[in-house]
Design a protein around this motif. Structure first.
Motif, short mmCIF file in Angstrom:
data_model
loop_
_atom_site.label_atom_id
_atom_site.label_comp_id
_atom_site.label_asym_id
_atom_site.label_seq_id
_atom_site.Cartn_x
_atom_site.Cartn_y
_atom_site.Cartn_z
N ASP A 159 4.32 3.09 -9.53
CA ASP A 159 5.26 4.13 -9.11
C ASP A 159 5.60 3.93 -7.65
N VAL A 160 6.86 4.10 -7.32
CA VAL A 160 7.22 4.09 -5.90
C VAL A 160 7.99 5.37 -5.61
N GLU A 161 7.52 6.12 -4.62
CA GLU A 161 8.19 7.36 -4.24
C GLU A 161 9.48 7.03 -3.51
N GLU A 162 10.45 7.91 -3.64
CA GLU A 162 11.70 7.75 -2.90
C GLU A 162 11.38 7.74 -1.41
N GLY A 163 11.91 6.77 -0.70
CA GLY A 163 11.69 6.69 0.74
C GLY A 163 10.40 5.99 1.14
N GLY A 164 9.63 5.53 0.15
CA GLY A 164 8.36 4.89 0.47
C GLY A 164 8.51 3.40 0.74
N VAL A 165 7.45 2.84 1.33
CA VAL A 165 7.40 1.39 1.52
C VAL A 165 6.14 0.90 0.82
N LEU A 166 6.34 0.12 -0.24
CA LEU A 166 5.20 -0.36 -1.01
C LEU A 166 5.00 -1.85 -0.74
#
Lengths: 313, 257, 304
Positions: free
Chosen positions: B26-33
């Motif tokens: 999962d990647v949250e909106e606005g995140g940097v993975l």
């Protein structure tokens, strides 16, 4: 634009100066027609990177279409020219699936097979005149009879001058079309498809669609040129549409510089006029041009007039 | 807050080889993975499955709540996913601006009529994209912004990387996939590039990034969360400081113990 | 019955020729990932070299058919091996790293140079040339079917050649080197394989096989002509693709598969014998449309 008008004016001036010299005008017309055909090939090969080693075949499809229609129907000849182009574009759709699904060497094979297929087909099909080919009636557009000499008062000119005007007009239109295509978003997309299909697809470029468009538009121009050529020569035969002739088209493109309409125009003139001026080499022209193209590819792959950078702004 | 990107059981096999196996992510909106793992662990395969170059053999990808599994690369890009490549894939014979135009493909008019006949709209779009391109490139390197009409072959590697990132950013995607931007660059250059990307991110607001990277200093500095892959499977997930201490990660990735 | 046997024999001969040409394409693609489009014309050059040597020898008074045959085959083989290696050395290797398309174009143009050279410089080259019958022309009656001895010899020799090539590639040091180069140039280099030498040898080997196909074509049809290579080249290349480029056995199968299709076409459409080439090329196009990566699949896949 200005360069184009100047070039067209120059061609007209030269033709007027040579207006009584049938042979010179015939050669000039042939150069213009070949330019038109090579412009089509340039859209396919130079921009979209779709190889086509059946250029002479599509040229022939246009020519045979014109011959059949002009002989047996009453369709106005101007439309026949356009239908010749459309027929070549349509014939190209036979190849669309294999050319799209393959690339590089496979697509080359497909077009070569197509060229050999059609050549044999023209030759063995009796309805199309077999090896002897077909004769065409005189080209007429509106009130103009193309095979009558021009005499207005004391002004006299060979009938070829009419063909020059017509082929110059079509070549100029083709030129304007290709230049605009290059300087457009479509041109950018085609270049990207040629250079890197994966990058193109990553940025939404519909690779298959644009290849089809380029291939079809290119074949239309080639077929149109073929139809005009058939009318001018007055007769067509399978020998004029051999694989060797297809390679000559490709040679013109590579000599001039892939993607450069000016380069291919210059190369068309050289490739067509040189064997006529130097009769000794006429018989050797396939050999000669193939050898020259080998040298070009080895030592100057961008051609004699390399394509300049696109200028959109 | 809901995840912008949600992968469930995502798998991809090449013949018998499982390049990606049962990945949940999962990647949250606005995140940097950050996506890390040894060579051949399936990181780039993940990008290729995500962007539609390889169909998934199993599993599902949801982008902004919508399934995008099995869509073509073209459609995935149109939905707002843009990427860079490990090996530079700029069209070198073209001008820098041409390359940026390709990046902006979805906003440009490609109808035959407006490209060949009535070209007023075309000219307007060219000017607009040119202005946007200058502005974007200026964030990365002001002098480069004045060289947009030069061939891409003429600029050094670092600038090519920058232009590749700009090509991905110019269409204002919601998700940016960066495949090893440090390849061929010094650590310092990479850091600067990442800082510039983060600056664009803060300007755009809402840009989400997945970063494949071998330079751990880069990962440590810019990512909030990391996923570690090994042999196509996720072996760890968490903040870099946490996972760097995880023994399985140290073993698989750093070759320690 | 005898008609069917005749068709089978005819198909087998065609298949053998196509297979020999296809193996060349596949070997070249294996080592260098290129298509040598002049391959067919190298073949034609070999056939004409054979014819020239035969003319010379008979004029010198050599009459023994066995000796003539041996010398003719040797001449053709040497000529094509040298030509093939020269193409690799002067045209293909210098373009390493250039776009694949350029290699394709350069070899295509080289093919034209060879084809036109035969047409222009071989005495009477623009017309088909009679090829001598160097093999016994007797035949054995099997019921109603006459089995021609020369055909049997040609098939047997072709089989031996193909088997020999396969053994060479799989069982010898040279073959190991060829396979190493085909796998990965870098690895081959680190293993101490002389890359250039192996490439040149592979091109010589593949071209020599084509020479045999050329002589076979001449013996079978009793004539050769300057454009023969174009046709055999296109079909041989198609056969190699059908079998999966880079796959030796695939190429052989592809050759026979193509000959079978053509023969079946001739049986099914007897009224259209004039269209047999149209049919053959139509099949090439259709196969590329249906299975663009061949029936078996190309060795390499594209990396994203």
């Amino acid at each position: 634009m200005r360069k184009g008008l100047l070039a067209a004016a120059a061609v007209l001036a030269v033709s007027l100066a040579l207006r009584e010299d049938d042979f010179a005008l015939l050669l000039l017309t042939r150069v213009l027609i070949v330019i038109l055909a090579c412009l089509g090939l340039n859209v396919q090969f130079g921009y979209a990177g779709v190889v086509n080693f059946a250029g002479a075949t599509f040229f022939g499809v246009g020519g045979y279409t014109a011959a059949v229609l002009a002989r047996s129907t009453a369709v106005p000849h101007l439309f026949i020219l356009l239908i010749g182009g459309a027929a070549a574009a349509l014939a190209g759709t036979i190849l669309v699936v294999p050319v799209l699904r393959t690339r590089g060497h496979y697509a080359a094979l497909v077009t070569i097979a197509f060229a050999l297929l059609f050549r044999t087909f023209f030759e063995v099909n009796d309805a199309l005149g077999g090896p002897q080919g077909l004769k065409l009636p005189e080209l007429r557009i509106g009130p103009v009879h193309f095979n009558d000499a021009i005499e207005i008062g004391s002004f006299f000119a060979s009938f070829y001058l009419k063909y020059i005007v017509l082929s110059l007009l079509l070549a100029a239109l083709g030129f304007a079309f290709v230049l605009r295509l290059e300087r457009s978003f479509i041109g950018v997309a085609l270049d990207c498809i040629r250079l890197d299909e994966i990058a193109a697809a990553s940025f939404g470029v519909d690779v298959a669609r644009w290849k089809i468009v380029a291939f079809t538009l290119g074949n239309f121009l080639i077929g149109l040129a073929g139809a005009l050529s058939a009318f001018m020569v007055g007769f067509i035969a399978p020998d004029n549409y051999s694989f060797g002739e297809s390679l000559i088209f490709v040679s013109i493109l590579l000599l001039g510089g892939l993607g450069n309409p000016w380069g291919l125009s210059l190369a068309s003139a050289v490739v067509l006029l040189l064997p006529e001026k130097l009769q000794v080499i006429a018989e050797y022209r396939f050999l000669l041009f193939a050898a020259v193209v080998i040298l070009i590819l080895l030592f100057r792959p961008a051609g004699l007039l390399p394509r300049p950078l696109r200028r959109l702004t | 807050m809901s995840a912008l990107l949600r992968c469930r059981d995502l798998s991809r096999a090449f013949g018998g080889l499982l390049a990606l196996e049962g990945l949940d992510l999962d990647v949250e909106e606005g995140g940097v993975l950050g996506l890390i793992g040894p060579n051949g662990s399936g990181k780039t395969t993940f990008f290729n499955v995500l962007t539609g170059f390889f169909p998934a053999t199993r599993g599902e990808v949801l982008f902004a709540g919508e399934p995008i599994t099995g869509l073509s690369p073209q459609v995935v890009y149109r939905k707002g996913v843009a990427r860079t490549f490990q090996r530079s894939r700029l069209c070198l014979p073209l001008s820098i601006f041409d390359n940026l135009l390709i990046g902006n493909h979805k906003h440009l008019d490609h109808r035959l009529w407006s490209n060949l006949v009535d070209r007023r709209a075309l000219r307007r779009q060219i000017e607009q994209t040119f202005a946007e391109a200058r502005e974007l490139v200026r964030i990365f390197d002001p002098p480069l912004a004045d060289r947009l009409l030069e061939p891409a072959s003429r600029i050094p590697m670092i600038d090519r990387r920058r232009i590749e990132v700009c090509r991905a950013l110019i269409s204002r995607p919601r998700l940016l996939l960066l495949d090893e931007p440090s390849a061929g660059m010094t650590q310092e250059e990479t850091m600067r590039l990442m800082d510039d990307i983060l600056q664009v991110k803060s300007r755009l607001g809402g840009l989400t990034i997945i970063l494949i990277e071998h330079e751990m200093t880069v990962i440590e500095r810019v990512t909030e969360r990391c996923v570690v892959l090994n042999y196509g499977r996720k072996i760890a997930e968490g903040a870099y400081a946490e996972i760097a201490r995880t023994p399985s990660v140290r073993e698989a990735y750093l070759g320690l113990e | 019955m005898s008609i069917i046997a005749q068709y089978v024999m005819n198909g087998a001969m065609l298949g053998m020729m196509y297979a020999l040409v296809a193996v060349g394409f596949t070997l070249f693609f294996g080592v260098l990932d290129v298509i040598q489009f002049a391959h067919g014309d190298v073949l034609a050059a070999g056939a004409f070299a054979a014819l020239a040597v035969w003319l010379g020898l008979t004029r010198l008074g050599v009459a023994s058919p066995a000796l003539l045959l041996a010398l003719v085959v040797v001449a053709a083989t040497v000529a094509t091996a040298l030509l093939g290696a020269a193409v690799a050395r002067f045209l293909v290797l210098p373009l390493k790293g250039a776009p694949q398309l350029n290699v394709l174009l350069v070899t295509l143009m080289m093919g034209t140079v060879l084809r036109e050279s035969i047409r222009l410089f071989y005495p009477g080259g623009s017309q088909p040339q009679l090829f001598p019958a160097l093999l016994p022309t007797s035949s054995v009656a099997l019921g109603e079917f006459n089995l021609r001895i020369d055909n049997v010899i040609l098939l047997a020799a072709g089989t031996v050649l193909i088997a020999g090539t396969s053994l060479l590639v799989t069982r010898t040091r040279l073959g190991l080197a060829i396979r190493a180069v085909a796998q990965d140039e870098e690895t081959a280099r680190t293993m101490g394989v002389d890359f250039r030498r192996i490439v040149l040898l592979t091109f010589a080997l593949g071209s020599a096989l084509a020479a045999f196909a050329g002589v076979m074509d001449g013996l079978y049809y009793n004539e050769i002509f300057f454009g023969m290579g174009l046709l055999l080249g296109v079909i041989g290349f198609a056969a190699a693709i059908i079998g999966g480029l880079g796959n030796l056995y695939g190429a052989i199968l592809g050759g026979f598969f193509f000959a079978a299709l053509q023969t079946i076409g001739a049986v099914a459409l007897p009224f259209a014998s004039a269209y047999k080439d149209v049919f053959a090329f139509g099949v090439v196009i259709a196969l590329m449309a249906l299975r663009p990566k061949g029936l078996i699949g190309e060795r390499t896949s594209e990396r994203v």
